[in-house]
Motif scaffolding. Structure first.
Motif, mmCIF file in Angstrom:
data_model
loop_
_atom_site.group_PDB
_atom_site.id
_atom_site.type_symbol
_atom_site.label_atom_id
_atom_site.label_comp_id
_atom_site.label_asym_id
_atom_site.label_seq_id
_atom_site.Cartn_x
_atom_site.Cartn_y
_atom_site.Cartn_z
ATOM 1 N N TYR A 135 0.795 -1.299 0.173
ATOM 2 C CA TYR A 135 -0.059 0.083 0.049
ATOM 3 C C TYR A 135 0.785 1.260 0.131
ATOM 4 O O TYR A 135 1.769 1.480 0.817
ATOM 5 N N VAL A 136 0.893 2.273 -0.824
ATOM 6 C CA VAL A 136 1.318 3.412 -1.123
ATOM 7 C C VAL A 136 0.357 4.359 -0.874
ATOM 8 O O VAL A 136 -0.939 4.594 -1.462
ATOM 9 N N PHE A 137 0.603 5.397 -0.408
ATOM 10 C CA PHE A 137 -0.278 6.894 -0.216
ATOM 11 C C PHE A 137 -0.386 7.632 -1.493
ATOM 12 O O PHE A 137 0.542 7.920 -1.950
ATOM 13 N N SER A 138 -1.653 7.609 -2.040
ATOM 14 C CA SER A 138 -1.628 8.165 -3.250
ATOM 15 C C SER A 138 -1.243 9.466 -3.388
ATOM 16 O O SER A 138 -0.604 9.881 -4.637
ATOM 17 N N GLY A 139 -1.218 10.361 -2.453
ATOM 18 C CA GLY A 139 -0.678 11.830 -2.561
ATOM 19 C C GLY A 139 0.775 11.842 -2.739
ATOM 20 O O GLY A 139 1.256 12.888 -3.203
ATOM 21 N N LEU A 140 1.623 10.744 -2.606
ATOM 22 C CA LEU A 140 2.809 10.852 -2.887
ATOM 23 C C LEU A 140 3.253 10.306 -4.264
ATOM 24 O O LEU A 140 4.445 10.408 -4.778
ATOM 25 N N ASN A 195 6.548 15.520 12.195
ATOM 26 C CA ASN A 195 6.253 15.655 10.781
ATOM 27 C C ASN A 195 4.750 14.951 10.729
ATOM 28 O O ASN A 195 4.711 13.727 10.760
ATOM 29 N N ILE A 196 3.842 15.743 10.713
ATOM 30 C CA ILE A 196 2.504 15.378 10.493
ATOM 31 C C ILE A 196 1.875 16.277 9.168
ATOM 32 O O ILE A 196 2.571 16.902 8.531
ATOM 33 N N TRP A 197 0.556 16.004 8.872
ATOM 34 C CA TRP A 197 -0.072 16.692 7.784
ATOM 35 C C TRP A 197 -0.284 18.083 8.039
ATOM 36 O O TRP A 197 -0.954 18.516 9.223
ATOM 37 N N GLN A 198 -0.244 18.969 7.229
ATOM 38 C CA GLN A 198 -0.775 20.290 7.321
ATOM 39 C C GLN A 198 -1.616 20.428 6.038
ATOM 40 O O GLN A 198 -1.075 20.359 5.228
ATOM 41 N N GLY A 199 -2.856 21.013 6.415
ATOM 42 C CA GLY A 199 -3.621 21.309 5.036
ATOM 43 C C GLY A 199 -5.061 20.425 5.423
ATOM 44 O O GLY A 199 -5.424 20.007 6.490
ATOM 45 N N GLU A 200 -5.562 20.133 4.345
ATOM 46 C CA GLU A 200 -6.797 19.348 4.276
ATOM 47 C C GLU A 200 -6.600 18.151 3.546
ATOM 48 O O GLU A 200 -6.216 17.666 2.647
ATOM 49 N N PHE A 201 -6.636 17.094 4.586
ATOM 50 C CA PHE A 201 -6.221 15.421 4.236
ATOM 51 C C PHE A 201 -7.668 15.208 3.572
ATOM 52 O O PHE A 201 -8.918 15.448 3.743
ATOM 53 N N PRO A 202 -7.165 14.409 2.519
ATOM 54 C CA PRO A 202 -6.090 14.038 1.650
ATOM 55 C C PRO A 202 -5.729 14.745 0.760
ATOM 56 O O PRO A 202 -4.841 14.345 0.082
ATOM 57 N N HIS A 203 -6.290 15.877 0.365
ATOM 58 C CA HIS A 203 -6.069 16.714 -0.911
ATOM 59 C C HIS A 203 -4.972 17.459 -0.849
ATOM 60 O O HIS A 203 -4.375 17.891 -1.831
ATOM 61 N N LEU A 204 -4.807 18.100 0.340
ATOM 62 C CA LEU A 204 -3.776 19.225 0.303
ATOM 63 C C LEU A 204 -2.785 19.132 1.545
ATOM 64 O O LEU A 204 -3.156 19.121 2.637
ATOM 65 N N ASN A 205 -1.463 18.945 1.139
ATOM 66 C CA ASN A 205 -0.474 18.980 2.271
ATOM 67 C C ASN A 205 0.462 20.116 1.974
ATOM 68 O O ASN A 205 1.304 20.026 0.978
ATOM 69 N N GLY A 216 1.542 7.303 15.359
ATOM 70 C CA GLY A 216 1.053 8.260 14.095
ATOM 71 C C GLY A 216 2.060 8.382 12.982
ATOM 72 O O GLY A 216 3.092 7.631 13.248
ATOM 73 N N SER A 217 1.801 9.064 11.998
ATOM 74 C CA SER A 217 2.695 9.103 10.641
ATOM 75 C C SER A 217 2.583 10.527 10.304
ATOM 76 O O SER A 217 1.743 11.378 10.766
ATOM 77 N N PHE A 218 3.273 10.818 9.024
ATOM 78 C CA PHE A 218 3.358 12.100 8.288
ATOM 79 C C PHE A 218 1.828 12.266 7.720
ATOM 80 O O PHE A 218 1.508 13.494 7.399
ATOM 81 N N MET A 219 0.957 11.266 7.752
ATOM 82 C CA MET A 219 -0.293 11.385 7.318
ATOM 83 C C MET A 219 -1.307 11.824 8.343
ATOM 84 O O MET A 219 -2.345 12.213 7.901
ATOM 85 N N CYS A 220 -0.672 11.962 9.704
ATOM 86 C CA CYS A 220 -1.984 12.298 10.695
ATOM 87 C C CYS A 220 -2.235 13.672 10.753
ATOM 88 O O CYS A 220 -1.393 14.759 10.500
ATOM 89 N N HIS A 221 -3.602 13.851 10.891
ATOM 90 C CA HIS A 221 -4.157 15.132 10.865
ATOM 91 C C HIS A 221 -5.220 15.132 11.731
ATOM 92 O O HIS A 221 -5.873 14.171 12.058
ATOM 93 N N ASN A 222 -5.414 16.266 12.774
ATOM 94 C CA ASN A 222 -6.394 16.274 13.808
ATOM 95 C C ASN A 222 -7.874 16.075 13.243
ATOM 96 O O ASN A 222 -8.762 15.867 13.907
ATOM 97 N N SER A 223 -8.177 16.258 11.904
ATOM 98 C CA SER A 223 -9.415 16.149 11.441
ATOM 99 C C SER A 223 -9.949 14.906 11.215
ATOM 100 O O SER A 223 -11.113 14.764 11.078
#
Length: 305
Positions: free
Chosen positions: A88-93, A192-202, A270-277
């Motif tokens: 599994y690969v995160f599509s955003g990358l 190192n976590i997600w900033q922006g609107e997950f999963p569309h904008l980091n 957690g990971s670089f994909m984590c966001h409080n939303s």
């Protein structure tokens, strides 16, 4: 903060069979594990409880691509992702960089996960890009089973959940993060976590869109780096959301999790994909689980002696 070398395996390994000196000692004693706050009730973070843990040594860093490469070179081991032929690969990358024929499927409940043919620890995106420029990043696409094999080779083991959490807290009591309760310190990113609107904008405001080098940001008071954010880390414990609730010697003194023959294993940090939303799990007490044969582009591990 000194940077670790990206070129010489012997900077990391001793005689190819044991991890070098990148370990710190966590003293014996009690600490408060878990939380009474109901962040995710079904995760079983609570109750906050006093846990005794004997002294142990734990790596300052998650296992790197370079360290894992030394293990593979020495043993010829094939990871489970290689055997399966995909991971599994995160599509955003990888948007636009993977031929459609390599996209086997998407995860039904999380469409941002692509099952990508040919993705494994050495080619983390399933493309021609290798780990050559990320040797000091945490190895990913490793299952729990793969991590255990590395530990056997290196003379180490995976931490228990209690060891991991005590080490991550760095001696602080009841704090959300390894450095305290505020996500930022003096306006500076600490993980190192997600900033922006997950999963569309980091926006990448912390400096990274994917994984970061294992020695990024600031160490906690025990000297550990990136226990929250960057990559989820395997522990040795089998998963349960209730086993630890009842007070007993088994659950309060050097707990090792429920006794099972098989089942899901606990992941921490957690990971670089984590966001409080949607995934506010980049906290000391946060926990989740996955099957021991699962590999993704955001799961790694660190070792204890």
């Amino acid at each position: 903060m000194g940077q670790r070398s990206n070129s010489n395996p012997q900077d990391y390994l001793v005689q190819g069979d044991s991890i070098s000196s990148d370990f710190v000692t966590v003293p014996a004693g009690e600490f408060v594990m878990g939380s009474d706050e109901s962040f995710y009730p079904t995760d079983g973070e609570g109750p906050a409880r006093l846990i005794w843990v004997d002294e142990f040594k734990i790596s300052k860093f998650a296992v790197t691509n370079l360290e894992f490469a030394a293990f593979i070179e020495d043993t010829g081991y094939k990871t489970e992702a290689e055997i399966y032929g995909w991971s599994y690969v995160f599509s955003g990358l990888v948007d636009g960089s993977i031929p459609s024929r390599q996209e086997i499927r998407t995860a039904a409940t999380a469409p941002w996960w692509l099952a990508v043919e040919g993705a494994f620890w050495y080619r983390p995106f399933g493309t021609s890009e290798t780990i050559e420029n990320t040797l000091n990043h945490p190895v990913v696409h490793v299952t729990h089973n793969d991590a255990l094999e590395f530990c056997k080779w290196s003379g180490c083991r995976l931490p228990t959940e209690a060891q991991w959490e005590k080490a991550s807290r760095g001696g602080l009591v009841g704090k959300l993060f390894p450095w305290g309760d505020d996500l930022y310190e003096n306006g500076n990113h600490q993980t190192n976590i997600w900033q922006g609107e997950f999963p569309h904008l980091n926006s990448g405001e912390d400096g990274y869109l994917g994984t970061a080098p294992v020695d990024s940001f600031k160490a906690n008071k025990f000297g550990l780096y990136n226990t929250v954010g960057n990559v989820w880390e395997w522990t040795n414990d089998f998963w349960s959301a209730r086993w630890h609730v009842v007070e007993s010697n088994e659950t309060r003194r050097n707990p090792t999790g429920p006794t099972k023959v098989s089942g899901n294993r606990v992941l921490k940090g957690g990971s670089f994909m984590c966001h409080n939303s949607y995934c506010y799990r980049y906290r000391n007490s946060a926990r989740t689980f996955n099957s021991p044969n699962t590999s993704t582009s955001h799961i790694g591990f660190r070792c204890v002696l």
